[in-house]
Design a protein around this motif. Structure first.
Motif, PDB file in Angstrom:
ATOM      1  N   UNK A 156     -29.483 -15.922  29.762  1.00 51.28           N
ATOM      2  CA  UNK A 156     -28.837 -16.926  28.918  1.00 51.28           C
ATOM      3  C   UNK A 156     -29.796 -18.047  28.525  1.00 51.28           C
ATOM      4  N   UNK A 157     -31.026 -17.956  28.965  1.00 52.10           N
ATOM      5  CA  UNK A 157     -32.010 -18.989  28.656  1.00 52.10           C
ATOM      6  C   UNK A 157     -32.196 -19.114  27.145  1.00 52.10           C
ATOM      7  N   UNK A 158     -32.047 -20.316  26.609  1.00 50.17           N
ATOM      8  CA  UNK A 158     -32.226 -20.525  25.177  1.00 50.17           C
ATOM      9  C   UNK A 158     -33.683 -20.791  24.857  1.00 50.17           C
ATOM     10  N   UNK A 159     -34.088 -20.455  23.650  1.00 49.72           N
ATOM     11  CA  UNK A 159     -35.487 -20.614  23.245  1.00 49.72           C
ATOM     12  C   UNK A 159     -35.904 -22.079  23.261  1.00 49.72           C
ATOM     13  N   UNK A 160     -34.946 -22.989  23.049  1.00 53.04           N
ATOM     14  CA  UNK A 160     -35.273 -24.404  22.983  1.00 53.04           C
ATOM     15  C   UNK A 160     -35.851 -24.911  24.303  1.00 53.04           C
ATOM     16  N   UNK A 161     -35.358 -24.357  25.406  1.00 52.13           N
ATOM     17  CA  UNK A 161     -35.772 -24.839  26.719  1.00 52.13           C
ATOM     18  C   UNK A 161     -36.670 -23.847  27.456  1.00 52.13           C
ATOM     19  N   UNK A 162     -37.108 -22.818  26.777  1.00 56.15           N
ATOM     20  CA  UNK A 162     -37.977 -21.815  27.393  1.00 56.15           C
ATOM     21  C   UNK A 162     -39.331 -22.439  27.719  1.00 56.15           C
ATOM     22  N   UNK A 176     -41.595 -16.165  21.929  1.00 52.76           N
ATOM     23  CA  UNK A 176     -42.777 -16.025  22.789  1.00 52.76           C
ATOM     24  C   UNK A 176     -44.024 -16.467  22.028  1.00 52.76           C
ATOM     25  N   UNK A 177     -44.097 -16.089  20.736  1.00 44.31           N
ATOM     26  CA  UNK A 177     -45.277 -16.417  19.929  1.00 44.31           C
ATOM     27  C   UNK A 177     -45.422 -17.918  19.671  1.00 44.31           C
ATOM     28  N   UNK A 178     -44.364 -18.673  19.891  1.00 42.37           N
ATOM     29  CA  UNK A 178     -44.481 -20.124  19.773  1.00 42.37           C
ATOM     30  C   UNK A 178     -45.329 -20.702  20.913  1.00 42.37           C
ATOM     31  N   UNK A 179     -45.359 -19.978  22.008  1.00 41.36           N
ATOM     32  CA  UNK A 179     -46.132 -20.418  23.176  1.00 41.36           C
ATOM     33  C   UNK A 179     -47.472 -19.696  23.270  1.00 41.36           C
ATOM     34  N   UNK A 180     -47.491 -18.419  22.922  1.00 38.60           N
ATOM     35  CA  UNK A 180     -48.707 -17.606  22.998  1.00 38.60           C
ATOM     36  C   UNK A 180     -48.876 -16.851  21.674  1.00 38.60           C
ATOM     37  N   UNK A 206     -46.600  -1.594  33.257  1.00 39.57           N
ATOM     38  CA  UNK A 206     -48.055  -1.528  33.256  1.00 39.57           C
ATOM     39  C   UNK A 206     -48.637  -2.307  32.084  1.00 39.57           C
ATOM     40  N   UNK A 207     -49.947  -2.560  32.135  1.00 39.75           N
ATOM     41  CA  UNK A 207     -50.598  -3.395  31.120  1.00 39.75           C
ATOM     42  C   UNK A 207     -50.554  -2.762  29.744  1.00 39.75           C
ATOM     43  N   UNK A 208     -50.918  -1.499  29.653  1.00 40.06           N
ATOM     44  CA  UNK A 208     -51.044  -0.839  28.355  1.00 40.06           C
ATOM     45  C   UNK A 208     -49.706  -0.766  27.617  1.00 40.06           C
ATOM     46  N   UNK A 209     -48.618  -0.526  28.340  1.00 36.55           N
ATOM     47  CA  UNK A 209     -47.321  -0.303  27.701  1.00 36.55           C
ATOM     48  C   UNK A 209     -46.483  -1.570  27.551  1.00 36.55           C
ATOM     49  N   UNK A 210     -46.862  -2.629  28.206  1.00 36.28           N
ATOM     50  CA  UNK A 210     -46.105  -3.876  28.084  1.00 36.28           C
ATOM     51  C   UNK A 210     -46.352  -4.507  26.715  1.00 36.28           C
ATOM     52  N   UNK A 211     -45.288  -4.937  26.065  1.00 36.32           N
ATOM     53  CA  UNK A 211     -45.396  -5.603  24.768  1.00 36.32           C
ATOM     54  C   UNK A 211     -44.735  -6.973  24.836  1.00 36.32           C
ATOM     55  N   UNK A 212     -45.042  -7.806  23.867  1.00 31.60           N
ATOM     56  CA  UNK A 212     -44.403  -9.121  23.780  1.00 31.60           C
ATOM     57  C   UNK A 212     -42.898  -8.952  23.609  1.00 31.60           C
ATOM     58  N   UNK A 213     -42.500  -7.924  22.882  1.00 33.67           N
ATOM     59  CA  UNK A 213     -41.071  -7.641  22.676  1.00 33.67           C
ATOM     60  C   UNK A 213     -40.374  -7.344  23.995  1.00 33.67           C
ATOM     61  N   UNK A 214     -41.048  -6.613  24.888  1.00 31.92           N
ATOM     62  CA  UNK A 214     -40.470  -6.315  26.209  1.00 31.92           C
ATOM     63  C   UNK A 214     -40.206  -7.599  26.992  1.00 31.92           C
ATOM     64  N   UNK A 264     -37.231  -9.446  25.453  1.00 29.94           N
ATOM     65  CA  UNK A 264     -35.960  -8.817  25.808  1.00 29.94           C
ATOM     66  C   UNK A 264     -35.521  -9.225  27.204  1.00 29.94           C
ATOM     67  N   UNK A 265     -36.480  -9.283  28.131  1.00 35.86           N
ATOM     68  CA  UNK A 265     -36.150  -9.663  29.498  1.00 35.86           C
ATOM     69  C   UNK A 265     -35.634 -11.099  29.560  1.00 35.86           C
ATOM     70  N   UNK A 266     -36.163 -11.948  28.698  1.00 37.07           N
ATOM     71  CA  UNK A 266     -35.758 -13.354  28.651  1.00 37.07           C
ATOM     72  C   UNK A 266     -34.522 -13.591  27.789  1.00 37.07           C
ATOM     73  N   UNK A 267     -34.144 -12.582  27.019  1.00 34.75           N
ATOM     74  CA  UNK A 267     -32.992 -12.733  26.146  1.00 34.75           C
ATOM     75  C   UNK A 267     -33.267 -13.577  24.923  1.00 34.75           C
ATOM     76  N   UNK A 268     -34.522 -13.546  24.428  1.00 39.55           N
ATOM     77  CA  UNK A 268     -34.904 -14.314  23.239  1.00 39.55           C
ATOM     78  C   UNK A 268     -35.612 -13.378  22.264  1.00 39.55           C
ATOM     79  N   UNK A 269     -35.909 -13.881  21.078  1.00 37.53           N
ATOM     80  CA  UNK A 269     -36.655 -13.088  20.104  1.00 37.53           C
ATOM     81  C   UNK A 269     -38.143 -13.127  20.440  1.00 37.53           C
ATOM     82  N   UNK A 270     -38.903 -12.117  19.970  1.00 34.49           N
ATOM     83  CA  UNK A 270     -40.342 -12.104  20.249  1.00 34.49           C
ATOM     84  C   UNK A 270     -41.035 -13.286  19.568  1.00 34.49           C
TER      85      UNK A 270
END
Length: 204
Positions: free
Chosen positions: A4-10, A47-51, A27-35, A38-44
């Protein structure tokens, strides 16, 4: 992980924790930003706002992993009053702890260790900072130990780290399973110890 974490407070800390969990799963090779998103319940995009990229994300995770799992415990050894006054033995305890932690994670947390090994090859800045942190620890031990009398502790610390690199640098991880690895370290350390004592005597 809180879906339920919102992007505003991520926070970056939450992203790093989610990335570690995802890396252990895929694993490293198969992990994506989208994955991770999804785990955080936000859009990819969140994540790109931070990295800015997966590479930058992995660098952030690696830097935090090194700080938490390697630097923090070694800082405690550097400043531990139980070891201060032990001279060369204090240095040995430190290097043995560094080796033990690297070997432990290579065996028990293979996915994150693989990430660390990969970033080691691709991000010189992070590894340079990590090495300098280790050098500063060893230099501090040399300065606080009355047994030593060196004009340039940083140079001595760097030499010790380089001389023992085979036992703690991830590029040599495949060698750590050798039955002879502990005996080989003992021989290397004996040479280091004799060299330090000889140099110290010359300084007197």
């Amino acid at each position: 992980m809180d879906k339920t974490q919102t992007s505003e407070f991520l926070t970056k800390e939450q992203i790093i924790a989610a990335t570690q969990e995802t890396l252990r799963r895929f694993g490293v090779a198969k992990t994506s930003v989208t994955d991770v998103a999804k785990l955080l319940g936000v859009s990819h995009g969140t994540i790109y706002r931070h990295y800015k990229s997966k590479k930058e994300l992995l660098e952030g995770v690696t830097a935090q992993w090194l700080e938490d799992e390697i630097i923090a415990p070694l800082t405690a050894i550097t400043q531990d009053q139980h070891y201060i006054g032990e001279g060369i033995q204090h240095l040995k305890v430190y290097i043995e702890a560094l080796i033990a932690r690297k070997r432990h994670y290579a065996e028990s947390d293979a996915e994150l260790f693989e990430m660390y090994a990969r970033v080691t090859q691709e991000s010189a800045d992070i590894i340079y900072k990590h090495v300098q942190h280790l050098v500063s620890h060893l230099s501090e031990i040399i300065r606080q130990e009355r047994q030593f009398n060196f004009d340039h502790p940083d140079q001595v610390a760097t030499a010790i780290l380089q001389a023992t690199a085979r036992f703690h640098h991830p590029a040599h991880a495949y060698e750590w399973q050798s039955d002879n690895i502990d005996a080989e370290f003992a021989q290397v350390w004996l040479l280091i110890e004799k060299g330090l004592l000889h140099l110290n005597e010359e300084r007197k």
